[in-house]
Structures are given as C-alpha cells and as structure tokens.
Design an enzyme around this catalytic site. Structure first.
Site, PDB file in Angstrom:
ATOM      1  N   LYS A 183      -7.772  -5.537   4.807  1.00 29.58           N
ATOM      2  CA  LYS A 183      -6.320  -5.602   4.581  1.00 29.58           C
ATOM      3  C   LYS A 183      -5.461  -5.292   5.804  1.00 29.58           C
ATOM      4  CE  LYS A 183      -5.989  -4.512  -0.339  1.00 29.58           C
ATOM      5  NZ  LYS A 183      -5.374  -3.574  -1.270  1.00 29.58           N
ATOM      6  N   THR A 213      -8.957  -8.322   0.570  1.00 24.95           N
ATOM      7  CA  THR A 213      -9.120  -6.953   0.083  1.00 24.95           C
ATOM      8  C   THR A 213     -10.100  -6.191   0.957  1.00 24.95           C
ATOM      9  OG1 THR A 213      -9.394  -5.605  -1.900  1.00 24.95           O
ATOM     10  CG2 THR A 213     -10.735  -7.607  -1.785  1.00 24.95           C
ATOM     11  N   ASP A 218       0.437  -5.705  -3.963  1.00 29.46           N
ATOM     12  CA  ASP A 218       0.046  -4.473  -4.671  1.00 29.46           C
ATOM     13  C   ASP A 218       1.295  -3.686  -5.056  1.00 29.46           C
ATOM     14  OD1 ASP A 218      -2.675  -4.939  -4.460  1.00 29.46           O
ATOM     15  OD2 ASP A 218      -2.853  -3.869  -2.558  1.00 29.46           O
ATOM     16  N   ASN A 266      -2.334  -8.155   1.397  1.00 30.93           N
ATOM     17  CA  ASN A 266      -3.386  -8.541   0.444  1.00 30.93           C
ATOM     18  C   ASN A 266      -3.270  -9.992  -0.005  1.00 30.93           C
ATOM     19  OD1 ASN A 266      -1.264  -8.460  -1.411  1.00 30.93           O
ATOM     20  ND2 ASN A 266      -2.591  -7.722  -3.055  1.00 30.93           N
ATOM     21  N   GLY A 318      -4.311   1.437 -14.499  1.00 30.04           N
ATOM     22  CA  GLY A 318      -4.071   0.516 -13.394  1.00 30.04           C
ATOM     23  C   GLY A 318      -4.304  -0.954 -13.690  1.00 30.04           C
ATOM     24  N   GLY A 378      -2.692  11.421  -3.431  1.00 26.84           N
ATOM     25  CA  GLY A 378      -3.387  10.579  -2.462  1.00 26.84           C
ATOM     26  C   GLY A 378      -2.476  10.170  -1.326  1.00 26.84           C
ATOM     27  N   ALA A 379      -3.098   9.846  -0.193  1.00 26.51           N
ATOM     28  CA  ALA A 379      -2.314   9.462   0.985  1.00 26.51           C
ATOM     29  C   ALA A 379      -3.008   8.330   1.752  1.00 26.51           C
ATOM     30  CB  ALA A 379      -2.111  10.682   1.887  1.00 26.51           C
ATOM     31  N   GLY A 380      -3.816   7.526   1.044  1.00 24.13           N
ATOM     32  CA  GLY A 380      -4.502   6.397   1.675  1.00 24.13           C
ATOM     33  C   GLY A 380      -3.654   5.133   1.590  1.00 24.13           C
ATOM     34  N   GLY A 381      -4.333   3.994   1.692  1.00 28.22           N
ATOM     35  CA  GLY A 381      -3.629   2.710   1.691  1.00 28.22           C
ATOM     36  C   GLY A 381      -2.876   2.462   0.390  1.00 28.22           C
TER      37      GLY A 381
HETATM   38  P1  ATR Z   1      -7.158   3.462  -0.781  1.00 25.71           P
HETATM   39  O1  ATR Z   1      -6.872   2.365   0.200  1.00 25.71           O
HETATM   40  O2  ATR Z   1      -7.739   2.990  -2.073  1.00 25.71           O
HETATM   41  O3  ATR Z   1      -5.996   4.360  -0.976  1.00 25.71           O
HETATM   42  P2  ATR Z   1      -8.350   5.363   1.022  1.00 25.71           P
HETATM   43  O4  ATR Z   1      -7.395   4.960   2.075  1.00 25.71           O
HETATM   44  O5  ATR Z   1      -9.788   5.565   1.391  1.00 25.71           O
HETATM   45  O6  ATR Z   1      -8.373   4.311  -0.157  1.00 25.71           O
HETATM   46  O7  ATR Z   1      -7.779   6.690   0.305  1.00 25.71           O
HETATM   47  C1  ATR Z   1      -8.502   7.388  -0.670  1.00 25.71           C
HETATM   48  C2  ATR Z   1      -7.641   8.553  -1.167  1.00 25.71           C
HETATM   49  O8  ATR Z   1      -8.402   9.269  -2.156  1.00 25.71           O
HETATM   50  C3  ATR Z   1      -7.290   9.555  -0.081  1.00 25.71           C
HETATM   51  O9  ATR Z   1      -6.037  10.111  -0.373  1.00 25.71           O
HETATM   52  C4  ATR Z   1      -8.395  10.594  -0.245  1.00 25.71           C
HETATM   53  O10 ATR Z   1      -8.080  11.882   0.230  1.00 25.71           O
HETATM   54  P3  ATR Z   1      -8.300  12.274   1.807  1.00 25.71           P
HETATM   55  O11 ATR Z   1      -7.135  11.645   2.529  1.00 25.71           O
HETATM   56  O12 ATR Z   1      -8.260  13.745   1.826  1.00 25.71           O
HETATM   57  O13 ATR Z   1      -9.620  11.694   2.196  1.00 25.71           O
HETATM   58  C5  ATR Z   1      -8.538  10.626  -1.736  1.00 25.71           C
HETATM   59  N1  ATR Z   1      -9.830  11.145  -2.173  1.00 25.71           N
HETATM   60  C6  ATR Z   1     -11.023  10.511  -2.130  1.00 25.71           C
HETATM   61  N2  ATR Z   1     -11.990  11.303  -2.638  1.00 25.71           N
HETATM   62  C7  ATR Z   1     -11.391  12.463  -3.021  1.00 25.71           C
HETATM   63  C8  ATR Z   1     -11.855  13.675  -3.622  1.00 25.71           C
HETATM   64  N3  ATR Z   1     -13.133  13.834  -3.964  1.00 25.71           N
HETATM   65  N4  ATR Z   1     -10.952  14.658  -3.865  1.00 25.71           N
HETATM   66  C9  ATR Z   1      -9.648  14.492  -3.551  1.00 25.71           C
HETATM   67  N5  ATR Z   1      -9.154  13.375  -2.973  1.00 25.71           N
HETATM   68  C10 ATR Z   1     -10.011  12.367  -2.707  1.00 25.71           C
END
Ligand code: ATR
Length: 279
Positions: free
Chosen positions: A70, A66, A106, A91, A249, A130-133
């Site tokens: 990852k 984790t 996941d 993971n 979740g 969101g657009a992260g991992g």
């Molecule tokens: P994970 O692997 O858990 O998805 P990550 O890759 O760090 O973690 O992604 C975090 C997500 O939360 C991203 O989509 C991030 O938006 P940005 O791409 O603009 O950074 C979003 N996020 C984190 N804090 C935020 C906030 N205060 N408001 C809106 N979006 C947020």
C-alpha cells in the site's frame, strides 16, 4: 460472461490467496450487470513497479492494492488523491492518461459504514486504539468529520506520538493526544466514540482485546472494530457488556469495495439489497 469487451480489474497482494476481494467484486459485477472481471494478482515484494506498469500495459481498468504494497505502490502512480496522500497509503488504482491515479477507499469505507450505522462523529470525544496504517486512515476520518479530540492509545507510545504529530499538523490543531495503551486507566472521558484498529482480537487470537478490563469499557458508548474476522470481537463484547453499541469491520470492508467499484464504473448503481447480499 467474459468477452473481449470486459473491463479487467484485480487485487495486488502478497499473499493473495486469502483475499475476499475477487469474490466480492465479481459478485458486484453479477448483481449490477456490469461487464467487469476481477482477478487475484500475486505480486512479490520488490516487484510492485513491474506489476503496475504491466497492468497498465495490459489495459487493466483499475486495481486494489493491499498488504504489503500500500505504501510502495505510491511511487509508481501519476497522481494521488489528497485523502490518500494524507493517509500515506493507497488501496485503489484508477486508470488515467499515462498511468494510474491512487485513492484510499479504506477511509471513505469506514466513514460510509459509520454513517450507515447511524454513528455521529462531529463534536465527539474519540478513542483510537492503534497507531498503524489502519489507524492513520481512521484518524483522518475522525478528524475530518469534526471529532473534538482523539485520544490515541497504542502499545508503543512512540508510534502514537508519531501518528498524532502527522494528524495534528494536517488539521492545524492539537486534535490527537497520544497515550501508551498501558496507561488506559488515566484516560478521563465518558460517552466516548471508540475505533479499534489493532490486530489484537483478530483470528486466531479471538480471546483478546486491547484493554482487558470490563470497567474501562463503561467510558465508551459507541464503538467500531475494524476487524472482521471474527465478526464479533472480544472488544465488541466488552463494549456491549458495558451497555454500549458496537459494530464490526465487515461493513467497512464492503463499503471500501463498493467505493472502489464506483471509481472504476461511475455509472454503476448499487442497491441496498446488493450491498446487504455481499455479507
Ligand atoms: P495496520 O496497517 O493493519 O494498522 P500495522 O501498521 O502493523 O497494521 O499496525 C498494527 C497495530 O496493532 C499497531 O498499532 C500495533 O501496536 P504497535 O504500534 O505497538 O506495534 C497494534 N498491535 C499489534 N499487536 C498488538 C498487541 N499484541 N497488543 C497491542 N497492540 C498491538
């Protein structure tokens, strides 16, 4: 009881102290009567290769991986499952001849949690926050299970665009449409299925949701928040207040663990009661 025959697994993370995985997996061993022990493995950034090789040499059956390892871990595996490749993160490691094979449970965990909650994905209009991992894993589930369109709303439009490009290319159609979170008012849809993957609303920031506008949530009839601390997020409260159904979740966390456990021990049979007990 741990014996010379016990299988050994663990979770590689940094930090690792907060991980729920050792509790969860040792509980599964106890309940299923499986001779498998599961330990926390604190692996500093930059030491992932050593850790993977070391675990293999030490005959570990498998591992969870984790934050923050990852992606990095993918370089040190002999094989990677197709879904994990598409998600771009691993993971779970499973011992094979010559090294470990990587999986991503996941996505499978999210899918199973949605199925268990009676949530249909096929032909649904979806909103992905969101657009992260985590969003990438969720996007793969939604696309693979037949969502008709996925609007990806993210604070940074660039990241929403980058994720959409990856997913659209993989599925060979424009299934993902990127939008800036600030433009949420422009989103035209009704009875949508939403998946919330941002860290907004996660402990200790429990008084926040990605969109702070109660009216907006009328567009959503079913939602999953992958955050599990707290178990009921402000996002879920907004959805419910607008008349929709919302799940948290915790089930995704539990199922990603169950699926990993089944990969290490294909003969293990989980009952509903054991899974419920993990909560
Ligand atoms: P994970 O692997 O858990 O998805 P990550 O890759 O760090 O973690 O992604 C975090 C997500 O939360 C991203 O989509 C991030 O938006 P940005 O791409 O603009 O950074 C979003 N996020 C984190 N804090 C935020 C906030 N205060 N408001 C809106 N979006 C947020």
């Amino acid at each position: 009881m741990i014996s010379g025959k016990s299988k050994v697994c663990g979770v590689m993370a940094y930090p690792v102290e907060h991980s729920m995985s050792p509790l969860m997996h040792n509980y599964y061993s106890e309940k299923t009567g499986t001779d498998l022990v599961y330990v926390p493995l604190k692996v500093e950034p930059g030491r992932v290769e050593e850790a993977v090789k070391g675990a293999y040499a030490l005959n570990f059956t498998g591992m969870n991986v984790t934050v923050p390892h990852k992606q990095e871990v993918m370089k040190y595996l002999v094989d990677i499952d197709e879904d994990a490749k598409a998600i771009g993160a691993v993971n779970t490691l499973v011992r094979t001849d010559g090294g470990y094979k990587g999986y991503n449970t996941d996505a499978a965990g999210l899918k199973r949690a949605m199925t268990e909650a009676g949530i249909e994905i096929r032909d649904r209009t979806c909103i992905l926050f969101g657009a992260g991992g985590a969003a990438r894993a969720a996007a793969c589930v939604l696309a693979k299970e037949g969502a008709s369109v996925i609007y990806v709303l993210n604070r940074s439009l660039e990241k929403a665009e980058a994720l959409s490009e990856i997913v659209n290319e993989r599925f060979g159609r424009r299934i993902m449409l990127p939008m800036a979170l600030d433009d949420y008012g422009k989103l035209e849809c009704s009875s949508c299925l939403a998946v919330q993957t941002t860290s907004v609303g996660m402990h200790p920031n429990v008084d926040h949701a990605p969109v702070e506008d109660a009216e907006f949530y009328k567009k959503i009839d079913t939602a999953v928040d992958i955050v599990y601390t707290p178990m009921e997020t402000k996002f879920m409260k907004y959805v419910r207040a607008a008349g929709g159904k919302a799940v948290g979740g915790l089930d995704m966390l539990i199922y990603q663990g169950v699926i990993a456990y089944e990969l290490w021990n294909p003969e293990t049979v989980f009952t509903r009661e054991m899974i419920d007990g993990a909560r």
